[in-house]
Design a protein around this motif. Structure first.
Motif, mmCIF file in Angstrom:
data_model
loop_
_atom_site.group_PDB
_atom_site.id
_atom_site.type_symbol
_atom_site.label_atom_id
_atom_site.label_comp_id
_atom_site.label_asym_id
_atom_site.label_seq_id
_atom_site.Cartn_x
_atom_site.Cartn_y
_atom_site.Cartn_z
ATOM 1 N N ALA A 1 11.530 -10.355 -11.683
ATOM 2 C CA ALA A 1 11.190 -9.548 -12.861
ATOM 3 C C ALA A 1 11.002 -10.431 -14.088
ATOM 4 C CB ALA A 1 12.283 -8.512 -13.102
ATOM 5 N N TYR A 2 11.821 -11.482 -14.185
ATOM 6 C CA TYR A 2 11.680 -12.443 -15.281
ATOM 7 C C TYR A 2 10.304 -13.114 -15.234
ATOM 8 C CZ TYR A 2 12.139 -17.146 -17.336
ATOM 9 O OH TYR A 2 11.926 -18.311 -18.017
ATOM 10 N N LEU A 3 9.866 -13.508 -14.033
ATOM 11 C CA LEU A 3 8.572 -14.179 -13.897
ATOM 12 C C LEU A 3 7.409 -13.251 -14.248
ATOM 13 C CD1 LEU A 3 8.924 -16.314 -10.627
ATOM 14 C CD2 LEU A 3 8.956 -17.111 -13.000
ATOM 15 N N ASN A 4 7.594 -11.951 -14.055
ATOM 16 C CA ASN A 4 6.528 -11.014 -14.413
ATOM 17 C C ASN A 4 6.216 -11.078 -15.909
ATOM 18 O OD1 ASN A 4 6.102 -10.034 -11.845
ATOM 19 N ND2 ASN A 4 7.585 -8.363 -12.045
ATOM 20 N N GLN A 5 7.232 -11.416 -16.702
ATOM 21 C CA GLN A 5 7.027 -11.515 -18.151
ATOM 22 C C GLN A 5 6.827 -12.957 -18.607
ATOM 23 O OE1 GLN A 5 9.410 -8.959 -20.723
ATOM 24 N NE2 GLN A 5 10.394 -8.056 -18.900
#
Length: 374
Positions: free
Chosen positions: A215-219
């Motif tokens: 989820a962090y990488l999505n942002q």
């Protein structure tokens, strides 16, 4: 005052308990006390290097280990007590002999996991081990544990028949030279990854960390990597390594999540030195040594709000709600974007690290050893 320190369990101990035993033995030698004579049942480094019972074993081999452990605790260790006539026996691995002994006992029970999480252990083995623990709590015994959280948990499950003292342990002293080429061999850049070091036990919540990182990488696409160093959980029932491997594959994160396995001290040191942040998502801990190790290297720490981790971090870490993936993701993003916050956590972490020195660790033992018997 003679003190006999039982170090037999070093031949199979892993992670936290192994660190506890080794650092206690080292501190006892380094910070001697004029009124205390230490006697070790084994030479620490030699016993820790004995791999006779480590690794995947057949049922017969595992049975042989349990028989060896039982023989040690119930026959050989009492014989050493008769031989050396110590005033105090210290057993740092939960279990003291069931036999009557003519000395005080300090028994270290690191946590209450056997009572709190019975589903993580084979039923017959748990019953057997709890029986060993309880039979060794007799005569002039004092329990030592690692945090106030562990103390309250033990009182809940064992009652208050035995005095319980909290002794904060010292983190592992990584004396080996840093492996300066390790990061490049792994395709890592300095301050380009989040880090976790430890076994893949289910209670560590590592699948949650992988989910939060995705989820962090999505942002923040391509911004950081995640390194999960360490070996499988301590039993098939407790092992989340296959779960993590599958999750990494399902999320297509094979290039972003590294699983390097067990590492040397030099490689671990290199990982700490280059980490952007340390993430500890565990749902239950008795202490949490990696928090202190990371803080000592100037690495900011994100940890779950589990009670022992809050206690050890002492406000010098960034806490998220245990089990909440979105909150963990938010904290990882916050650490990445807020430079002032990161600098503050680094500074506070270095100060907190000083509260857990080897000298303070052994001084607490000295006070307990020299305390008049009840």
């Amino acid at each position: 005052m003679k003190v006999l320190l039982d170090l037999q369990h070093l031949n199979v101990a892993t992670t936290g308990i192994k660190t506890y035993m080794l650092e206690l033995a080292k501190a006892a030698r380094k910070y001697s006390h004029p009124e205390i004579e230490w006697i070790f049942t084994h030479e620490p480094e030699i016993q820790a290097a004995d791999r006779s019972f480590l690794g995947p074993k057949s049922k017969i081999q595992r049975l042989n280990y349990h028989l060896d452990y039982f023989r040690w605790k119930e026959f050989q260790l009492p014989d050493l007590v008769k031989k050396y006539k110590p005033d105090v026996l210290i057993c740092p691995d939960f279990v003291s002999p069931a036999a009557s002994l003519p000395c005080r006992r300090l028994t270290v029970i690191h946590d209450a996991f056997f009572w709190q999480m019975p589903e993580n252990y084979p039923r017959w083995w748990r019953k057997y081990f709890l029986n060993l623990i309880k039979k060794g709590l007799k005569e002039d015994t004092e329990i030592i544990t690692t945090t106030e959280y562990s103390k309250s948990s033990l009182v809940e499950h064992l009652g208050d028949a035995w005095p319980i003292s909290v002794v904060y342990q010292a983190p592992k002293g990584l004396k080996s030279a840093s492996d300066t080429q390790f990061l490049s061999r792994c395709g890592l850049n300095s301050h380009g990854y989040f880090l976790h070091i430890g076994t893949f036990d289910r209670r560590k919540n590592l699948p949650l960390l992988v989910d939060a990182f995705a989820a962090y990488l999505n942002q923040n696409p391509g911004c950081k990597k995640l390194v999960l160093a360490g070996g499988p959980g301590q039993s098939k029932r407790m092992n989340d390594f296959p779960v993590v491997e599958k999750l990494v594959s399902d999320l297509g994160l094979q290039d972003q999540v590294l699983l390097p396995g067990y590492l040397s001290d030099g490689e671990i040191k290199a990982l700490y030195e280059g980490a952007f942040g340390y993430v500890f998502p565990s749902q239950n801990e008795g202490f949490g040594i990696p928090i202190l190790e990371a803080m000592g290297f100037g690495v900011p720490v994100i940890h779950s709000d589990q009670q022992a981790l809050l206690e050890v971090a002492g406000g010098a870490g960034l806490a998220f709600q245990t089990g909440d993936r979105d909150d963990l993701t938010e904290k990882m993003i916050l650490l990445d974007r807020e430079k002032v916050l990161r600098s503050r956590l680094i500074s506070q972490g270095k100060e907190r690290f000083k509260d857990f020195s080897a000298e303070k660790f052994i001084e607490a033992f000295h006070r307990l050893i020299l305390k008049p018997s009840l």
